[in-house]
Design an enzyme around this catalytic site. Sequence first.
Site, PDB file in Angstrom:
ATOM      1  N   CYS A  45       0.862  -1.186   0.000  1.00 17.63           N
ATOM      2  CA  CYS A  45       0.000   0.000   0.000  1.00 17.63           C
ATOM      3  C   CYS A  45       0.897   1.234   0.000  1.00 17.63           C
ATOM      4  O   CYS A  45       2.079   1.134  -0.361  1.00 17.63           O
ATOM      5  CB  CYS A  45      -0.972  -0.021   1.193  1.00 17.63           C
ATOM      6  SG  CYS A  45      -0.178   0.004   2.804  1.00 17.63           S
ATOM      7  N   ASN A 101       2.343   1.417   4.351  1.00 21.76           N
ATOM      8  CA  ASN A 101       2.652   0.136   5.014  1.00 21.76           C
ATOM      9  C   ASN A 101       2.360   0.188   6.519  1.00 21.76           C
ATOM     10  O   ASN A 101       3.037  -0.465   7.315  1.00 21.76           O
ATOM     11  CB  ASN A 101       4.110  -0.300   4.754  1.00 21.76           C
ATOM     12  CG  ASN A 101       4.423  -1.738   5.138  1.00 21.76           C
ATOM     13  OD1 ASN A 101       5.556  -2.068   5.465  1.00 21.76           O
ATOM     14  ND2 ASN A 101       3.442  -2.611   5.108  1.00 21.76           N
ATOM     15  N   CYS A 149      -1.343   0.704   7.422  1.00 21.37           N
ATOM     16  CA  CYS A 149      -2.790   0.437   7.565  1.00 21.37           C
ATOM     17  C   CYS A 149      -3.206  -0.801   6.758  1.00 21.37           C
ATOM     18  O   CYS A 149      -3.471  -1.867   7.313  1.00 21.37           O
ATOM     19  CB  CYS A 149      -3.620   1.644   7.122  1.00 21.37           C
ATOM     20  SG  CYS A 149      -3.273   3.150   8.038  1.00 21.37           S
ATOM     21  N   ARG A 150      -3.273  -0.656   5.437  1.00 19.74           N
ATOM     22  CA  ARG A 150      -3.874  -1.718   4.624  1.00 19.74           C
ATOM     23  C   ARG A 150      -2.967  -2.933   4.430  1.00 19.74           C
ATOM     24  O   ARG A 150      -3.396  -4.080   4.641  1.00 19.74           O
ATOM     25  CB  ARG A 150      -4.292  -1.159   3.261  1.00 19.74           C
ATOM     26  CG  ARG A 150      -5.442  -0.191   3.346  1.00 19.74           C
ATOM     27  CD  ARG A 150      -5.604   0.610   2.070  1.00 19.74           C
ATOM     28  NE  ARG A 150      -4.487   1.514   1.866  1.00 19.74           N
ATOM     29  CZ  ARG A 150      -4.284   2.251   0.799  1.00 19.74           C
ATOM     30  NH1 ARG A 150      -5.132   2.159  -0.211  1.00 19.74           N
ATOM     31  NH2 ARG A 150      -3.254   3.065   0.719  1.00 19.74           N
ATOM     32  N   SER A 151      -1.725  -2.706   3.970  1.00 20.44           N
ATOM     33  CA  SER A 151      -0.902  -3.879   3.638  1.00 20.44           C
ATOM     34  C   SER A 151      -0.491  -4.708   4.857  1.00 20.44           C
ATOM     35  O   SER A 151      -0.458  -5.939   4.752  1.00 20.44           O
ATOM     36  CB  SER A 151       0.300  -3.507   2.764  1.00 20.44           C
ATOM     37  OG  SER A 151       1.160  -2.595   3.392  1.00 20.44           O
ATOM     38  N   ASP A 201      -8.167   3.698   1.228  1.00 26.56           N
ATOM     39  CA  ASP A 201      -7.212   4.176   2.237  1.00 26.56           C
ATOM     40  C   ASP A 201      -7.990   4.687   3.461  1.00 26.56           C
ATOM     41  O   ASP A 201      -8.746   5.655   3.354  1.00 26.56           O
ATOM     42  CB  ASP A 201      -6.383   5.301   1.608  1.00 26.56           C
ATOM     43  CG  ASP A 201      -5.338   5.856   2.551  1.00 26.56           C
ATOM     44  OD1 ASP A 201      -5.352   5.491   3.748  1.00 26.56           O
ATOM     45  OD2 ASP A 201      -4.509   6.652   2.087  1.00 26.56           O
TER      46      ASP A 201
END
Length: 170
Positions: free
Chosen positions: A13, A16, A18-20, A131
């Site tokens: 993401c 690195n 939050c999402r990934s 995001d």
Amino acid sequence: MSRSSSVKILFVCLGNICRSPTAEAVFAHQASQQGVRERLWLDSAGTYGGHQGHAPDQRAQTVAQQRGITQMGKLKARRIKAEDFEQFDLILAMDLANLEDLRTQCPASQQHKLQLFLSVLPGLNDYEVPDPYYGPVSGFEHVFDLCQQASDAWLESLKGRNFMLNRPPL
Ligand code: 4NP
């Protein structure tokens, strides 16, 4: 199983945090539950290096803990590096901006490894993991739900085909 004989997947993401890392932690958790965790080498990275060395965002950690994933705080953010394109088998981007960034950095010989993480889910209106960084906690819950659905679908897909020719199927 050693790194060289596992299927290596990198989740990417922007930051690195939050999402990934959520995708990495959820994927690892689902793989463990399905008994195939040791067949996988998992990592995550960001296209932006401003959070390097940071643990995942506290909101992401809290949502994960509420859903039974307790080890996410151990992950540390890093930026994508040139070797990643050689070393990983699949590089899964969270949104189209991440995918575009990866496409510009990735050698032509490795471009086939780049995909949207949600591309494995059929019939979505939107194939991006949104995001959540500047939004409410509900955004992190939505990210977690998407990561669960996509991780299950990827695991089914990997089990259903001889993913790498030099390795047995998962
Ligand atoms: P991520 O979220 O890409 O899912 O880790 C973000 C983290 C940090 C920022 C933006 C998005 N930031 O602007 O610092």
